[in-house]
Design an enzyme around this catalytic site. Structure first.
Site, PDB file in Angstrom:
ATOM      1  N   CYS A 181      41.330  42.270  32.788  1.00 64.80           N
ATOM      2  CA  CYS A 181      41.317  40.870  32.357  1.00 64.80           C
ATOM      3  C   CYS A 181      42.275  40.615  31.205  1.00 64.80           C
ATOM      4  O   CYS A 181      42.735  39.496  31.017  1.00 64.80           O
ATOM      5  CB  CYS A 181      39.895  40.448  31.978  1.00 64.80           C
ATOM      6  SG  CYS A 181      39.229  41.296  30.532  1.00 64.80           S
ATOM      7  N   CYS A 318      44.100  37.652  50.475  1.00 64.73           N
ATOM      8  CA  CYS A 318      43.055  36.853  49.827  1.00 64.73           C
ATOM      9  C   CYS A 318      43.705  36.173  48.624  1.00 64.73           C
ATOM     10  O   CYS A 318      44.920  35.953  48.636  1.00 64.73           O
ATOM     11  CB  CYS A 318      41.847  37.711  49.435  1.00 64.73           C
ATOM     12  SG  CYS A 318      42.195  38.927  48.149  1.00 64.73           S
TER      13      CYS A 318
END
Length: 355
Positions: A181, A318
């Site tokens: 992240c 995706c």
């Protein structure tokens, strides 16, 4: 003291017995960041008897967007000190064990053996594999959480002889394949949601209440509040770990056949025939998709596999690359004679290379 927990002890399925199990439990939380903080706040509030806190980072300004236990006054302080003080004020009856270190090959087994359960609140693959292997050796379950942009994953590994982390991800990916992240960003509220779900799984493991996410990977998409679950089975080989590896670093190998977005764009511009499967939800697909894509959502993959053209190479996409990797692993098992590739970075990357 009984009145403190009356809202949960009054639940027939939980009751005083469930509370007693929490009091007796020892839980280690590795990482005091976006995931670890909600886990600890809820387990502490609910009356887990002993909590182990492990981290060696200091509070930085960019942490405050998602690590909401910290304040501006805490900048520059050790996370361990801040968390210990604030959790002690939240529940004075909890026993805290602080580990002013990162989890390493040298300390993992020694530390983890003192606990009943480990919560993985880290943001890197080497530590996840280290936690897994140490827990397999010690026969300890662990609760897994991961973040990526607007998405989060939750599962429970090594629970009652269930699958391990390596049963889902056998080998460590390259560092650049799935950024953490810090590199790719995460919406501030997502860690709170995923961390709370991890706390719930920890409570279920400790008390026996409900159905534990063992052998199931839950995928949460915050953009559309969509939740899907992927089933996976145990590989007995992964349960035979008897010692830690010499080192835990990203290995230089592909865990699944993959191509870059740039290479796929070159393929689109050629005359080669192929099939592209978009495994995002119908809502995501309708918002934007590549013209040649066929939408088969990940959680409906088994139902619509008949749409796959076995005469062509098959590419899977995706949003970020995580779900396409899971889809490839599943399809490669059910269709071993077909050729599959997943597109690294997914639609996020394709949008940067499409003309």
């Amino acid at each position: 003291m009984n009145s403190r927990y009356i809202r949960q002890t009054s639940l027939k399925e939980f009751g005083p017995d469930g509370q007693a199990k929490l009091f007796e439990a020892k839980v280690l939380v590795v990482g005091l960041g976006g995931l670890g903080l909600p886990v600890l706040q809820y387990l502490n509030a609910m009356g887990v008897g002993t909590l182990g806190l492990m981290d060696q980072d200091v509070v930085e300004l960019h942490n405050l967007q998602r690590q909401v236990l910290y304040s501006e006054k805490d900048l520059g302080r050790l996370k361990l000190d801040v968390v210990h003080k604030k959790l002690s004020a939240q529940n004075s009856k909890t026993i805290f064990t602080t580990h002013d270190t990162f989890l390493t090959k040298e300390n993992a087994v020694e530390v983890i053996k003192e606990y009943d359960l480990v919560v993985d609140a880290t943001d890197n693959f080497p530590t996840r594999y280290l936690i897994n292997d140490a827990c397999v050796i010690l026969k300890k379950p662990f609760v897994y959480g991961a973040l990526h942009g607007f998405e989060g994953h939750v599962s429970v590994f090594n629970y009652q002889n269930g699958p391990t982390y390596r049963c889902l991800y056998p080998e460590m990916p390259k560092a650049e394949e799935v950024p953490n992240c810090n590199e790719n960003g995460v919406l501030g509220v997502i860690p709170g949601i995923i961390g709370t779900l991890q706390a719930l799984e920890a409570v279920k493991v400790l008390t026996g209440v409900g159905e534990v996410l063992s052998g199931k990977l839950m995928i949460y998409n915050g953009l559309n509040q969509h939740v899907s679950k992927i089933n996976f089975k145990a590989n007995p080989t992964n349960k035979r770990i008897t010692q830690l590896q010499d080192f835990y670093e990203a290995v230089d190998c592909d865990i699944v056949p993959s191509i870059s977005a740039k290479t796929y764009q070159s393929l689109r511009e050629s005359n080669k025939k192929f099939t592209l499967i978009d495994v995002r939800t119908a809502e995501e697909f309708n918002q934007n998709h590549l013209d040649e894509a066929v939408n088969i959502p990940l959680d409906n993959l088994d139902v619509f596999e008949h749409q796959i053209d076995s005469n062509k190479e098959i590419y899977i996409i995706c949003q970020s690359g995580k779900r396409s990797e899971l889809a490839l692993k599943h399809l490669r098992t059910t269709h071993p004679n077909l050729t599959f590739y997943h597109i690294l970075g997914g639609m996020n990357k394709m949008m940067t290379v499409c003309p």
